[in-house]
Design an enzyme around this catalytic site. Sequence first.
Site, PDB file in Angstrom:
ATOM      1  N   ALA A  57     -37.778   7.429 -45.577  1.00 45.03           N
ATOM      2  CA  ALA A  57     -39.172   7.030 -45.357  1.00 45.03           C
ATOM      3  C   ALA A  57     -39.443   5.523 -45.512  1.00 45.03           C
ATOM      4  O   ALA A  57     -39.984   4.897 -44.582  1.00 45.03           O
ATOM      5  CB  ALA A  57     -40.070   7.856 -46.273  1.00 45.03           C
ATOM      6  N   ASP A 228     -40.745  12.337 -48.577  1.00 48.93           N
ATOM      7  CA  ASP A 228     -41.236  11.756 -47.316  1.00 48.93           C
ATOM      8  C   ASP A 228     -42.750  11.671 -47.281  1.00 48.93           C
ATOM      9  O   ASP A 228     -43.321  10.794 -46.641  1.00 48.93           O
ATOM     10  CB  ASP A 228     -40.719  12.557 -46.127  1.00 48.93           C
ATOM     11  CG  ASP A 228     -39.291  12.157 -45.844  1.00 48.93           C
ATOM     12  OD1 ASP A 228     -38.391  12.649 -46.535  1.00 48.93           O
ATOM     13  OD2 ASP A 228     -39.094  11.280 -44.972  1.00 48.93           O
TER      14      ASP A 228
HETATM   15  O1  MRU Z   1     -34.523  12.751 -42.039  1.00 50.52           O
HETATM   16  P1  MRU Z   1     -34.309  11.631 -43.017  1.00 50.52           P
HETATM   17  O2  MRU Z   1     -32.890  11.310 -43.250  1.00 50.52           O
HETATM   18  O3  MRU Z   1     -35.152  10.428 -42.650  1.00 50.52           O
HETATM   19  O4  MRU Z   1     -34.903  12.218 -44.378  1.00 50.52           O
HETATM   20  C1  MRU Z   1     -34.871  11.404 -45.510  1.00 50.52           C
HETATM   21  C2  MRU Z   1     -35.307  12.092 -46.739  1.00 50.52           C
HETATM   22  O5  MRU Z   1     -35.660  13.255 -46.750  1.00 50.52           O
HETATM   23  C3  MRU Z   1     -35.355  11.241 -47.975  1.00 50.52           C
HETATM   24  O6  MRU Z   1     -35.127  12.015 -49.116  1.00 50.52           O
HETATM   25  C4  MRU Z   1     -36.743  10.586 -48.091  1.00 50.52           C
HETATM   26  O7  MRU Z   1     -37.085   9.915 -46.911  1.00 50.52           O
HETATM   27  C5  MRU Z   1     -36.817   9.649 -49.222  1.00 50.52           C
HETATM   28  S1  MRU Z   1     -35.895   8.195 -48.880  1.00 50.52           S
HETATM   29  C6  MRU Z   1     -36.043   7.107 -50.140  1.00 50.52           C
END
Ligand code: MRU
Length: 336
Positions: A57, A228
């Site tokens: 995110a 997210d």
């Molecule tokens: O689909 P992604 O790889 O973007 O998902 C990322 C996550 O679920 C992370 O845990 C979240 O974005 C936190 S990142 C600091």
Amino acid sequence: MRVVLPDGRVEDMRSVFWDDGVVMIDQRLLPGEFRLFRAESVEDVAFAIKDMVVRGAPAIGAAAAYGLALAAVKGEDLEGAARTLGNTRPTAHDLFFALRVVRERIESGRDPVSAAEEYAESVVEKSRLIGVHGEPLVEDGSRILTHCNAGALATLDWGTALAPIRMAHRKGKEIFVFVDETRPKLQGARLTAWELLNEGIPHAVIADNAAGFYMWKGEISMVIVGADRIASNGDFANKIGTYEKAVVAKEHGIPFYVAAPISTFDFSLGSGREIPIEMRNEDEVHFFAGSRITPEGSRALNPAFDVTPAEYVTAYITEFGIFHRSELEKLKRMAH
Ligand code: MRU
């Protein structure tokens, strides 16, 4: 972040940065190949977010911030650029937060590149502070489970879930990290393991369905994940598979922490039921390392995130400190 390149050279690098365009570590290729992806248009940045060249995110938010700067430098319409960048991934709240903050700054006359750079700096600083506040929770001897990649790749530097872990390791605490592989995109196996290896942090990758076994054996002392989007009641969306880890952790009395900056909180939402969940292409489930693993003709379902109710969260680790569910109203006031 400390990056060990394939030829053994070590560099200190952020996962997204500005160099007459938006440059990103191509997270689709790690750990087998290290390559930088260069975006020279808003469309390139939107592609990079959607195709997960950049993911996580806060890093998505920073890439979008630089994307807006790119549009402004070229004299393009900011509203159209924000729409193109916003139509990439619906769940990560940081994306929409970054677009709003950076667009306002550019429209009020700020130099576009310095406005985006300032946003990126704030992402790094918030991550560092999450590490500072979360580190005391990681006791000497901790055996920590984490899911997906909430590391420096996902936040330009430090990470959210990985920031307290990094700092505990640097302080000399003896820790061990269980890394969920995180099907179907394998962010844990490919990215979290790569980051931990580069820092020399002891860890092992486990199949997603092995976490419950290690909790049952009493080998996991805490869970830290990122998020997210977090609704005002504390329900949060994170990578698919997070929910079941939280339920099993509660069953075993294992503390479960969510590490996230305020930009991930969406105080306009009453509960997690309102969080939009991205559904990704079913081929991500059908294919593994380029080969089809499901029978031709079978369907697959591919939600990218799930929602964990707040009752499973021990506390939220933010740049402002540690907050319990009952204190989120206070956090909301601090955010404004
Ligand atoms: O689909 P992604 O790889 O973007 O998902 C990322 C996550 O679920 C992370 O845990 C979240 O974005 C936190 S990142 C600091």
